[in-house]
Design a protein around this motif. Structure first.
Motif, PDB file in Angstrom:
ATOM      1  N   LYS A 205       0.772  -1.238   0.000  1.00 56.23           N
ATOM      2  CA  LYS A 205       0.000   0.000   0.000  1.00 56.23           C
ATOM      3  C   LYS A 205       0.814   1.306   0.000  1.00 56.23           C
ATOM      4  N   LEU A 206       2.056   1.279   0.423  1.00 46.29           N
ATOM      5  CA  LEU A 206       2.795   2.532   0.534  1.00 46.29           C
ATOM      6  C   LEU A 206       3.103   3.132  -0.835  1.00 46.29           C
ATOM      7  N   VAL A 207       3.065   4.464  -0.899  1.00 50.45           N
ATOM      8  CA  VAL A 207       3.421   5.227  -2.097  1.00 50.45           C
ATOM      9  C   VAL A 207       4.429   6.286  -1.673  1.00 50.45           C
ATOM     10  N   GLU A 208       5.400   6.547  -2.532  1.00 54.41           N
ATOM     11  CA  GLU A 208       6.434   7.516  -2.179  1.00 54.41           C
ATOM     12  C   GLU A 208       5.857   8.911  -1.956  1.00 54.41           C
ATOM     13  N   SER A 209       6.455   9.642  -1.027  1.00 53.06           N
ATOM     14  CA  SER A 209       5.987  10.983  -0.661  1.00 53.06           C
ATOM     15  C   SER A 209       6.109  11.964  -1.824  1.00 53.06           C
ATOM     16  N   PRO A 210       5.006  12.567  -2.280  1.00 53.94           N
ATOM     17  CA  PRO A 210       5.098  13.561  -3.351  1.00 53.94           C
ATOM     18  C   PRO A 210       5.844  14.819  -2.917  1.00 53.94           C
ATOM     19  N   THR A 211       5.782  15.172  -1.640  1.00 51.35           N
ATOM     20  CA  THR A 211       6.522  16.343  -1.158  1.00 51.35           C
ATOM     21  C   THR A 211       8.016  16.110  -1.275  1.00 51.35           C
ATOM     22  N   TRP A 212       8.469  14.907  -0.935  1.00 45.05           N
ATOM     23  CA  TRP A 212       9.893  14.595  -1.080  1.00 45.05           C
ATOM     24  C   TRP A 212      10.300  14.648  -2.544  1.00 45.05           C
ATOM     25  N   TYR A 213       9.495  14.067  -3.423  1.00 45.45           N
ATOM     26  CA  TYR A 213       9.803  14.137  -4.858  1.00 45.45           C
ATOM     27  C   TYR A 213       9.891  15.580  -5.331  1.00 45.45           C
ATOM     28  N   ALA A 214       8.939  16.413  -4.910  1.00 48.96           N
ATOM     29  CA  ALA A 214       8.919  17.802  -5.370  1.00 48.96           C
ATOM     30  C   ALA A 214      10.131  18.566  -4.864  1.00 48.96           C
ATOM     31  N   ARG A 215      10.507  18.355  -3.605  1.00 43.94           N
ATOM     32  CA  ARG A 215      11.687  19.029  -3.069  1.00 43.94           C
ATOM     33  C   ARG A 215      12.954  18.555  -3.771  1.00 43.94           C
ATOM     34  N   LYS A 216      12.933  17.360  -4.336  1.00 42.91           N
ATOM     35  CA  LYS A 216      14.071  16.836  -5.083  1.00 42.91           C
ATOM     36  C   LYS A 216      14.023  17.234  -6.558  1.00 42.91           C
ATOM     37  N   ALA A 217      13.059  18.112  -6.917  1.00 42.44           N
ATOM     38  CA  ALA A 217      12.879  18.573  -8.301  1.00 42.44           C
ATOM     39  C   ALA A 217      12.529  17.435  -9.248  1.00 42.44           C
ATOM     40  N   ARG A 218      11.822  16.433  -8.744  1.00 36.83           N
ATOM     41  CA  ARG A 218      11.351  15.308  -9.576  1.00 36.83           C
ATOM     42  C   ARG A 218       9.837  15.426  -9.658  1.00 36.83           C
ATOM     43  N   LEU A 219       9.380  16.457 -10.335  1.00 37.15           N
ATOM     44  CA  LEU A 219       7.973  16.823 -10.318  1.00 37.15           C
ATOM     45  C   LEU A 219       7.104  15.806 -11.052  1.00 37.15           C
ATOM     46  N   ASP A 220       7.627  15.162 -12.089  1.00 42.41           N
ATOM     47  CA  ASP A 220       6.853  14.125 -12.786  1.00 42.41           C
ATOM     48  C   ASP A 220       6.535  12.968 -11.840  1.00 42.41           C
ATOM     49  N   ARG A 221       7.518  12.561 -11.037  1.00 41.97           N
ATOM     50  CA  ARG A 221       7.288  11.481 -10.080  1.00 41.97           C
ATOM     51  C   ARG A 221       6.334  11.933  -8.976  1.00 41.97           C
ATOM     52  N   ALA A 222       6.438  13.209  -8.586  1.00 43.07           N
ATOM     53  CA  ALA A 222       5.502  13.741  -7.583  1.00 43.07           C
ATOM     54  C   ALA A 222       4.068  13.666  -8.095  1.00 43.07           C
ATOM     55  N   ALA A 223       3.880  13.999  -9.365  1.00 36.33           N
ATOM     56  CA  ALA A 223       2.541  13.946  -9.959  1.00 36.33           C
ATOM     57  C   ALA A 223       2.022  12.509  -9.994  1.00 36.33           C
ATOM     58  N   ASP A 224       2.898  11.552 -10.321  1.00 33.10           N
ATOM     59  CA  ASP A 224       2.489  10.138 -10.328  1.00 33.10           C
ATOM     60  C   ASP A 224       2.041   9.705  -8.929  1.00 33.10           C
ATOM     61  N   SER A 225       2.801  10.091  -7.919  1.00 33.87           N
ATOM     62  CA  SER A 225       2.439   9.734  -6.543  1.00 33.87           C
ATOM     63  C   SER A 225       1.106  10.350  -6.146  1.00 33.87           C
ATOM     64  N   MET A 226       0.917  11.621  -6.485  1.00 30.31           N
ATOM     65  CA  MET A 226      -0.334  12.294  -6.142  1.00 30.31           C
ATOM     66  C   MET A 226      -1.522  11.592  -6.793  1.00 30.31           C
ATOM     67  N   SER A 227      -1.359  11.160  -8.035  1.00 35.16           N
ATOM     68  CA  SER A 227      -2.446  10.472  -8.742  1.00 35.16           C
ATOM     69  C   SER A 227      -2.799   9.158  -8.053  1.00 35.16           C
TER      70      SER A 227
END
Length: 479
Positions: A205-227
């Motif tokens: 069930k766990l999904v990577e933190s979108p905030t961590w992705y965004a702070r790492k400038a990996r915005l595409d991965r952040a969007a995937d996590s948010m979805s």
């Protein structure tokens, strides 16, 4: 449904903060992070519930008891910052899963150990899992909790005492199965069952933190996590439309130097003081409640002493689950100061009158100790460190401050049995009373309060940074 466009960290934070509650996949993640903390408490307290029978079966000396009981905390001291570094470097999910595997190994090794040395080895793995997991789980909770619910991070304290109480109930059940002095093996083995269940659920069930992705400038991965988390379509903005990541810490393990600079320094001092103070007082007194309970009720009645300890911990459950409400009203800092002050008074009473007070009072005072501890500073050290730093520093800061807490826990676990043996319970309580007094003074002096700030640490423009930090606007990954 039209996709929501993410331009940077502020969009991710704003969306999460605007949520009216924690629901769906986010709720799964939130409660599974707390489940890891349940396991940490369950694994730690499993030894406490069976410490007397283990001491008898293995014929342990006081110094061996001190080493065994403090082993997990000494190892957690080392693995707290390691886990924090792993989470800030590789993400939150992989080290959380690794921690469950390590916890499972430690539980099985200790439960089936034929000798004292192998039990110690098993507790090594338990300490490593605890050290890795706690810093990261608190970071996950912070990154999935809307701003108006920040004080809910303190829920972990109620979970802790629920785990401890569960261990005590199991100990009574194992006792009634006539397992004899081997009761401690059953208690330690049950922690392996919990670890296995959490391993399966977290991997699912766990999904990577979108905030961590965004702070790492990996915005595409952040969007995937948010979805995945919120069940709505998210996409990253085009490169030219993205907000720059300001104050990005991109020096790996060296990032930790930032928590000792600028506006972060008093936050670090406050969080570390609360964390170490509550660790010493809990692991010197609360963890040894079964021993204290035996001193109150007598050594001849294991069930009565265990039930007494269970009732003590019910006060911990009440205080722990009340802690979010108390912190919401007073703030984390004031709640810690008041709690430390009241714990100081309880230790003075125990110190001066433990041998002479009537049975009912000898029962009430430790109960109030646990209530004031769990409702105040017990939860707040980790919540303070979690809410005081931006995302790419959060787990690392939790690791360092958690290591300081583990040092306090190890000191408490080692000091209590030795002082008790040499001086008796009363003088031991008086010596320990110095700890909450000093911590209360620090809490009254430093004024930082993360639950009262309107700006997320991920968006603070005056936060400490390295002079050579760059502004990241592309999809590059910062290392």
């Amino acid at each position: 449904m039209a996709s929501q466009v993410l331009r940077g960290v502020s969009d991710v934070v704003a969306y999460i903060d605007a949520r009216p509650s924690i629901r769906g996949r986010a709720a799964w993640i939130w409660w599974l992070a707390l489940g890891g903390l349940f396991l940490d408490a369950f694994s730690n307290s499993a030894l406490s519930a069976g410490l007397g029978p283990m001491t008898s079966e293995l014929e342990l000396e006081p110094t061996q008891v001190a080493l065994l009981t403090s082993m997990a905390s000494w190892i957690a001291l080392v693995f707290n910052p390691i886990g924090g570094w792993m989470a800030d470097r590789f993400g939150r999910v992989p080290p959380l899963i690794l921690a469950k595997i390590i916890a499972l190994i430690g539980a099985l090794l200790a439960a089936f150990a034929p000798s004292f040395e192998l039990v110690v080895a098993g507790r090594f793995f338990v300490g490593a899992a605890y050290g890795i997991d706690f810093a990261i789980a608190m970071a996950v909770l912070a990154e999935f909790t809307p701003a108006k619910f920040r004080s809910r991070l303190n829920t972990w304290q109620g979970i802790w005492y629920t785990a401890v109480s569960s261990n005590l109930i199991l100990a009574i059940g194992f006792y009634n199965l006539d397992v004899g002095d081997a009761i401690w093996r059953w208690a330690l083995g049950s922690a392996g069952v919990v670890a296995l269940g959490l391993l399966v659920l977290q991997a699912w069930k766990l999904v990577e933190s979108p905030t961590w992705y965004a702070r790492k400038a990996r915005l595409d991965r952040a969007a995937d996590s948010m979805s995945k988390i919120y069940g709505e379509p998210f996409v990253a903005a085009a490169a030219e439309d993205r907000f720059p990541v300001v104050n990005l810490a991109n020096r790996g393990a060296a990032n930790i130097a930032l928590i000792f600079r600028g506006i972060y320094l008093p936050r670090t001092i406050l969080a570390a003081t609360v964390q170490m103070g509550q660790s010493i007082q809990y692991f010197a007194v609360g963890w040894y409640l079964p021993i204290i309970s035996i001193a109150i009720f007598g050594e001849g009645n294991f069930v009565l002493a265990t039930v007494g300890t269970l009732i003590f911990n019910v006060f911990g459950i009440i205080g722990g689950f009340s802690s979010p409400f108390i912190a919401g009203k007073l703030g984390l800092r004031k709640a810690s100061a008041v709690g430390f002050s009241l714990v100081f008074v309880m230790l003075l009473i125990l110190g001066f009158f433990f041998d002479s007070m009537p049975l009912w009072l000898a029962f009430i005072v430790p109960s109030l100790f646990i209530l004031f501890h769990s409702g105040g500073p017990g939860a707040n050290g980790k919540s303070l460190s979690t809410l005081s730093f931006r995302s790419e520093l959060r787990a690392g800061a939790n690791g360092i401050i958690g290591a300081i807490g583990s040092l306090g826990a190890a000191l408490g676990l080692m000091v209590f049995p030795i002082l008790k043996e040499d001086l008796g319970l009363g003088p031991t309580f008086l010596i320990l009373a110095v700890v909450p007094l000093a911590a209360a003074i620090v809490c009254w002096v430093i004024k930082w309060e993360p639950t009262r700030t309107e700006v997320s640490p991920d968006e603070e423009l005056d936060a400490p940074q390295f002079a050579a930090d760059k502004v990241v606007t592309s999809q590059e990954e910062s290392v």
